[in-house]
Design an enzyme around this catalytic site. Structure first.
Site, mmCIF file in Angstrom:
data_model
loop_
_atom_site.group_PDB
_atom_site.id
_atom_site.type_symbol
_atom_site.label_atom_id
_atom_site.label_comp_id
_atom_site.label_asym_id
_atom_site.label_seq_id
_atom_site.Cartn_x
_atom_site.Cartn_y
_atom_site.Cartn_z
ATOM 1 N N GLY A 46 0.830 -1.193 0.000
ATOM 2 C CA GLY A 46 0.000 0.000 0.000
ATOM 3 C C GLY A 46 0.865 1.243 0.000
ATOM 4 O O GLY A 46 2.010 1.217 0.450
ATOM 5 N N GLN A 51 2.834 9.988 1.132
ATOM 6 C CA GLN A 51 4.113 9.310 1.343
ATOM 7 C C GLN A 51 5.125 9.633 0.239
ATOM 8 O O GLN A 51 6.310 9.415 0.416
ATOM 9 C CB GLN A 51 3.919 7.792 1.423
ATOM 10 N N CYS A 97 5.619 -0.167 7.393
ATOM 11 C CA CYS A 97 5.285 0.987 6.563
ATOM 12 C C CYS A 97 6.514 1.403 5.763
ATOM 13 O O CYS A 97 7.617 1.433 6.302
ATOM 14 C CB CYS A 97 4.824 2.139 7.458
ATOM 15 N N LEU A 98 6.295 1.742 4.495
ATOM 16 C CA LEU A 98 7.401 2.199 3.657
ATOM 17 C C LEU A 98 7.987 3.507 4.180
ATOM 18 O O LEU A 98 9.151 3.807 3.918
ATOM 19 C CB LEU A 98 6.925 2.374 2.211
ATOM 20 N N HIS A 139 -4.784 1.554 7.278
ATOM 21 C CA HIS A 139 -3.416 2.069 7.426
ATOM 22 C C HIS A 139 -3.178 3.209 6.424
ATOM 23 O O HIS A 139 -2.682 4.273 6.795
ATOM 24 C CB HIS A 139 -2.424 0.912 7.203
ATOM 25 N N GLU A 140 -3.549 2.973 5.166
ATOM 26 C CA GLU A 140 -3.329 3.993 4.138
ATOM 27 C C GLU A 140 -4.234 5.205 4.334
ATOM 28 O O GLU A 140 -3.814 6.345 4.126
ATOM 29 C CB GLU A 140 -3.512 3.400 2.736
ATOM 30 N N HIS A 143 -2.759 7.574 6.742
ATOM 31 C CA HIS A 143 -1.759 8.469 6.137
ATOM 32 C C HIS A 143 -2.410 9.735 5.602
ATOM 33 O O HIS A 143 -1.861 10.827 5.742
ATOM 34 C CB HIS A 143 -1.032 7.768 4.984
#
Length: 173
Positions: A46, A51, A97-98, A139-140, A143
């Site tokens: 994701g 991000q 997470c990235l 989660h996304e 963000h």
């Protein structure tokens, strides 16, 4: 298509609340393609627009085939996503997470959600998600509201992770 640079915590832009997309244009579709390329390359399941430094309510996901080499990708792009329902039951998943590289922690979230959004054709869609997809979409969406998964942890755990990331950034400079 192009790979986009992924912001890492504690970059203050990750705390920004993203703005709705006014219209789904060719420029937005091209950006979504770049987001998918960046997410797959990372590799991740994701990615939210913020991000990669873009303050728009856009996210991409692909949780199908995670860890299964022979599975076909099933990419999902959501523009202006909004949770319209959450289950009373909770689920715990180990999240990463990235933007918080190499750190993982158990996070409790609703086990199922319904999400309404626009697809890349500008058409209204709704999905009912459970399991990993429900965790990923929440989660996304976090963000897009300036929330990182570490914000769901105790202050002690969160601060420990953020201090490590800050130290890594300083050493890399």
């Amino acid at each position: 298509m192009a790979l986009l640079p992924i912001l890492t915590a504690p970059d203050p832009r990750l705390k920004t609340i993203s703005e709705p997309v006014e219209a789904v244009t060719d420029e937005i579709r091209s950006f979504v393609d770049d987001m998918f390329e960046t997410m797959y390359d990372a590799p991740g399941i994701g990615l939210a627009a913020i991000q990669v430094g873009v303050e728009k309510r856009i996210l991409v996901m692909d949780v199908v085939g995670k860890g299964q080499e022979d599975s076909e990708p099933q990419p999902i792009a959501m523009i202006n996503p909004e949770i319209t329902w959450v289950s009373d039951d909770d689920a715990v998943y180990e999240e990463g997470c990235l933007s918080v590289p190499q750190h993982y922690a158990d996070v409790v979230r609703p086990a199922e959600v319904k999400v309404s959004y626009l697809d890349t054709d500008g058409k209204s869609q709704e999905i009912h998600a459970g399991g990993l997809l429900a965790t990923c979409v929440q989660h996304e969406l976090d963000h897009l509201d300036g929330i990182l998964f570490v914000d769901h942890l105790s202050a002690l755990k969160r601060n420990m992770i953020l201090r490590k990331l800050l130290k890594q950034k300083k050493q890399a400079s």
